[in-house]
Design an enzyme around this catalytic site. Structure first.
Site, PDB file in Angstrom:
ATOM      1  N   HIS A  61      14.159  10.483  16.856  1.00  0.00           N
ATOM      2  CA  HIS A  61      15.468  10.743  16.242  1.00  0.00           C
ATOM      3  C   HIS A  61      16.614  10.390  17.195  1.00  0.00           C
ATOM      4  CE1 HIS A  61      12.996  13.792  13.812  1.00  0.00           C
ATOM      5  NE2 HIS A  61      13.319  12.810  12.996  1.00  0.00           N
ATOM      6  N   HIS A  62      16.321   9.570  18.216  1.00  0.00           N
ATOM      7  CA  HIS A  62      17.407   9.225  19.146  1.00  0.00           C
ATOM      8  C   HIS A  62      18.495   8.440  18.436  1.00  0.00           C
ATOM      9  CE1 HIS A  62      15.352   5.390  19.108  1.00  0.00           C
ATOM     10  NE2 HIS A  62      16.301   4.846  19.832  1.00  0.00           N
ATOM     11  N   ARG A  63      18.104   7.760  17.359  1.00  0.00           N
ATOM     12  CA  ARG A  63      19.085   7.126  16.474  1.00  0.00           C
ATOM     13  C   ARG A  63      18.687   7.472  15.051  1.00  0.00           C
ATOM     14  NH1 ARG A  63      22.196   4.057  19.618  1.00  0.00           N
ATOM     15  NH2 ARG A  63      21.309   2.628  21.150  1.00  0.00           N
ATOM     16  N   LYS A  67      13.451   4.722  10.342  1.00  0.00           N
ATOM     17  CA  LYS A  67      13.179   3.620   9.420  1.00  0.00           C
ATOM     18  C   LYS A  67      11.732   3.187   9.553  1.00  0.00           C
ATOM     19  CE  LYS A  67      15.052   0.428   6.720  1.00  0.00           C
ATOM     20  NZ  LYS A  67      13.963   0.723   5.789  1.00  0.00           N
ATOM     21  N   LYS A  91      10.114  -1.386  17.963  1.00  0.00           N
ATOM     22  CA  LYS A  91      10.554  -2.584  17.233  1.00  0.00           C
ATOM     23  C   LYS A  91      12.073  -2.589  17.032  1.00  0.00           C
ATOM     24  CE  LYS A  91       7.352  -3.395  14.205  1.00  0.00           C
ATOM     25  NZ  LYS A  91       6.559  -3.395  12.956  1.00  0.00           N
ATOM     26  N   LYS A 103       7.249   6.053   9.650  1.00  0.00           N
ATOM     27  CA  LYS A 103       6.263   5.364   8.807  1.00  0.00           C
ATOM     28  C   LYS A 103       5.671   6.351   7.824  1.00  0.00           C
ATOM     29  CE  LYS A 103       4.540   1.196   8.524  1.00  0.00           C
ATOM     30  NZ  LYS A 103       5.216  -0.048   8.931  1.00  0.00           N
ATOM     31  N   SER A 360      16.104  -5.358   6.613  1.00  0.00           N
ATOM     32  CA  SER A 360      16.297  -4.034   5.996  1.00  0.00           C
ATOM     33  C   SER A 360      17.600  -3.411   6.507  1.00  0.00           C
ATOM     34  CB  SER A 360      15.140  -3.105   6.349  1.00  0.00           C
ATOM     35  OG  SER A 360      14.079  -3.280   5.455  1.00  0.00           O
TER      36      SER A 360
HETATM   37  P1  NAD Z   1       0.236  -6.992   1.768  1.00  0.00           P
HETATM   38  O1  NAD Z   1      -0.417  -5.884   1.062  1.00  0.00           O
HETATM   39  O2  NAD Z   1       1.296  -7.759   1.062  1.00  0.00           O
HETATM   40  O3  NAD Z   1      -0.847  -8.070   2.267  1.00  0.00           O
HETATM   41  C1  NAD Z   1      -1.982  -7.781   3.009  1.00  0.00           C
HETATM   42  C2  NAD Z   1      -3.002  -8.858   2.709  1.00  0.00           C
HETATM   43  O4  NAD Z   1      -4.116  -8.691   3.583  1.00  0.00           O
HETATM   44  C3  NAD Z   1      -3.535  -8.797   1.277  1.00  0.00           C
HETATM   45  O5  NAD Z   1      -3.501 -10.087   0.701  1.00  0.00           O
HETATM   46  C4  NAD Z   1      -4.952  -8.274   1.465  1.00  0.00           C
HETATM   47  O6  NAD Z   1      -5.867  -8.730   0.456  1.00  0.00           O
HETATM   48  C5  NAD Z   1      -5.302  -8.847   2.828  1.00  0.00           C
HETATM   49  N1  NAD Z   1      -6.408  -8.133   3.467  1.00  0.00           N
HETATM   50  C6  NAD Z   1      -6.716  -6.821   3.419  1.00  0.00           C
HETATM   51  N2  NAD Z   1      -7.792  -6.547   4.154  1.00  0.00           N
HETATM   52  C7  NAD Z   1      -8.204  -7.719   4.667  1.00  0.00           C
HETATM   53  C8  NAD Z   1      -9.283  -8.104   5.487  1.00  0.00           C
HETATM   54  N3  NAD Z   1     -10.158  -7.210   5.940  1.00  0.00           N
HETATM   55  N4  NAD Z   1      -9.400  -9.412   5.823  1.00  0.00           N
HETATM   56  C9  NAD Z   1      -8.517 -10.321   5.374  1.00  0.00           C
HETATM   57  N5  NAD Z   1      -7.471 -10.022   4.596  1.00  0.00           N
HETATM   58  C10 NAD Z   1      -7.314  -8.742   4.234  1.00  0.00           C
HETATM   59  O7  NAD Z   1       0.767  -6.346   3.138  1.00  0.00           O
HETATM   60  P2  NAD Z   1       1.898  -6.919   4.075  1.00  0.00           P
HETATM   61  O8  NAD Z   1       3.186  -6.278   3.709  1.00  0.00           O
HETATM   62  O9  NAD Z   1       1.802  -8.401   4.146  1.00  0.00           O
HETATM   63  O10 NAD Z   1       1.481  -6.253   5.485  1.00  0.00           O
HETATM   64  C11 NAD Z   1       0.504  -6.850   6.306  1.00  0.00           C
HETATM   65  C12 NAD Z   1       0.640  -6.311   7.717  1.00  0.00           C
HETATM   66  O11 NAD Z   1       1.948  -6.591   8.201  1.00  0.00           O
HETATM   67  C13 NAD Z   1       0.448  -4.801   7.862  1.00  0.00           C
HETATM   68  O12 NAD Z   1      -0.109  -4.545   9.127  1.00  0.00           O
HETATM   69  C14 NAD Z   1       1.876  -4.286   7.842  1.00  0.00           C
HETATM   70  O13 NAD Z   1       1.995  -3.029   8.483  1.00  0.00           O
HETATM   71  C15 NAD Z   1       2.572  -5.384   8.606  1.00  0.00           C
HETATM   72  N6  NAD Z   1       4.023  -5.483   8.386  1.00  0.00           N
HETATM   73  C16 NAD Z   1       4.531  -5.668   7.128  1.00  0.00           C
HETATM   74  C17 NAD Z   1       5.907  -5.801   6.968  1.00  0.00           C
HETATM   75  C18 NAD Z   1       6.531  -6.097   5.637  1.00  0.00           C
HETATM   76  O14 NAD Z   1       7.756  -6.324   5.600  1.00  0.00           O
HETATM   77  N7  NAD Z   1       5.789  -6.167   4.550  1.00  0.00           N
HETATM   78  C19 NAD Z   1       6.758  -5.673   8.090  1.00  0.00           C
HETATM   79  C20 NAD Z   1       6.199  -5.492   9.352  1.00  0.00           C
HETATM   80  C21 NAD Z   1       4.825  -5.396   9.486  1.00  0.00           C
END
Ligand code: NAD
Length: 468
Positions: A61-63, A67, A91, A103, A360
């Protein structure tokens, strides 16, 4: 402690070992401030009642607001949300977004849950967050993550609005919303685009590519992507379309595909939409166990699916020279040790996937300002460009044709402004991480990124002082 939390904790300890900040302050910087675990009933479509479990962790909660995304996954647990909330704090600090980290997660299979169940679950989850003051434009602002998207964010905004009548900034309670609900152009692809910008930054540093035995630049690099979801799809698309990289493999849930000539990402995506699978894509070779692609030959490996994909088990076989962490926590601490020993460059998640939270932030700013960025600048810039073009025409005695004039005088759209600001953010942060890495002689990029974040968060805590 889960493997993921253990890894994020270890990374912190390594970076903290290079810091001269007082241990008590470092302890506070590391601690997760609040965790809310909830259980709530939802009526299923067949009339049965099921109890769901959800979590929200606010790491720092420093800021404020804090998110971080909300995920639908059967693997979610308290340790996982704490680990991801912690990563969000680092991040935000790394890309200078003025938020603390948070989260959330709900135990739900995103592959089998239909829209009716998703809506009921996310609305009830939002109501639970409201009850405990875990959501709000100045408190905690969720966003999409694994298994959730803009539709879920729209339902969150609507639930918040309904339970806060007359709240002027209701829409700023969540980001990643549809455009019709005051979302922002460029948010959907922001994380993937940020991955491309970040990879480009490090591939453009010839001192780095020389050490890795690669030529500088993204063009021609052979890339394997794990996960063709939001992040993986857009990262691969921009690497291919903007950078000229060659996507030689895609690993998905149902299996993998490879092609030495490169896979057309848009075409693979359309094929998956049509057939429900990436397998049997024309011209590509199927791979039964998609995990095999993590150790296949390539220049850049982009894990963009889930955490803990590269561990001590498969790290010795990884052939990629660069691991670009698009997912959160895809490399375990033990896996990292092996990769670093083998001379791999790991571009860490806390930097590389920060494009989503950056845009965001822009969406949140737009929501609390109640005006789009382009509205206040596009007309002025367009008129200003008109004057410059007219001056050049009168000085040169030549007239621009209609096409050229249109191109030269256009003011920026919201998408232009968002993408330019995102690119600038990723460039600036890469420079700062690189500078810390070299000037403090730190062992790797992750330690450098964590050090930068720890310094920034600690300084804020020190300046705030301790409330009695
Ligand atoms: P998403 O649900 O849109 O996509 C994830 C994809 O990975 C899906 O197509 C799924 O079928 C596939 N998948 C699942 N298990 C798998 C496996 N064992 N092997 C291969 N593919 C597999 O999710 P996303 O939003 O793209 O998020 C993906 C990662 O990125 C997560 O770690 C998330 O925390 C991170 N992330 C997402 C965002 C964002 O803006 N969406 C931002 C920062 C970090």
């Amino acid at each position: 402690m889960s493997k993921f939390l253990n890894s994020t904790s270890k990374y912190f300890e390594v970076a903290a070992g290079f810091s001269d900040i007082e241990p008590g302050v470092l302890e506070q910087v590391k601690s997760c401030n609040s965790v809310y675990r909830m259980q709530f009933p939802v009526t299923l479509e067949n009339g049965d009642v099921e109890v769901f479990t959800g979590f929200r962790a606010e790491h720092s909660h420093h800021r404020l607001p804090t998110k971080g995304g909300i995920r639908f996954s059967t693997h979610v647990d308290q340790d996982e949300v704490i680990a991801m909330a912690t990563l969000m704090t680092w991040k935000c600090a790394i890309v200078s977004v003025p938020f603390g980290g948070a989260k959330g997660g709900i135990i739900l299979n995103p592959k089998t849950a239909g829209p009716v169940l998703r809506e009921r679950v996310i609305r009830r989850y939002t109501a639970e967050l409201i009850k405990k003051n875990f959501i709000g434009p100045g408190i905690d602002v969720p966003a999409p993550d694994y298994g959730t998207g803009e539709q879920e964010m729209g339902w969150i905004a609507d639930t918040f609005k309904a339970l806060h009548p007359g709240h002027l900034n209701s829409y700023a309670c969540v980001t990643g919303k549809p455009l019709t609900l005051h979302g922002i152009e460029g948010r959907t692809e922001a994380t993937g685009l940020g991955v491309y910008y970040g990879l480009k930054e490090f591939l453009n540093r010839s001192e780095i590519t020389k050490d890795l035995g690669l030529t500088p630049g993204v063009a021609g690099k052979r890339v394997i992507v794990q996960g063709l979801g939001n992040v993986g799809f857009y990262a691969a698309k921009f690497i291919q379309e903007m950078g000229g990289g060659i996507i030689t493999g895609i690993a998905e849930y149902e299996g993998g595909i490879t092609s030495a000539d490169g896979l057309d990402i848009e075409a693979v995506f359309a094929h998956r939409k049509e057939t429900g699978s990436i397998l049997d894509f024309p011209g590509a070779t199927n791979v039964t166990d998609s995990k095999d692609l993590l150790t296949a030959k390539c220049d850049v490996l982009i894990p963009a699916a889930l955490e803990d994909q590269i561990t001590s088990k498969n790290a010795p076989d990884v052939q990629a020279k660069i691991i670009a962490e698009a997912a959160n926590g895809p490399v375990s601490a033990a896996g990292q040790e092996i990769l670093l020993e083998r001379g791999c460059l790991i571009i860490p998640d806390v930097y590389l996937n920060a494009g989503g939270v950056t845009v965001s932030y822009f969406e949140w700013l737009k929501n609390i300002s109640h005006v789009g960025f382009e509205r206040m600048v596009t007309g002025y810039e367009s008129q200003s460009n008109e004057r410059i073009v007219s001056a050049i025409e009168s000085m040169t005695g030549r007239r621009a044709d209609a096409e050229q004039r249109k191109l030269l005088t256009a003011g920026p759209s919201e998408l232009d402004l968002v993408r330019a600001a995102l690119g600038e953010t990723m460039t600036k942060a890469a420079g700062e991480i690189d500078e810390v890495w070299r000037s403090r002689k730190l062992p790797d990029l992750r330690t450098a990124a964590f050090s930068l974040a720890i310094d920034r968060v600690s300084r804020t805590y020190l300046n705030l002082g301790i409330f009695p």
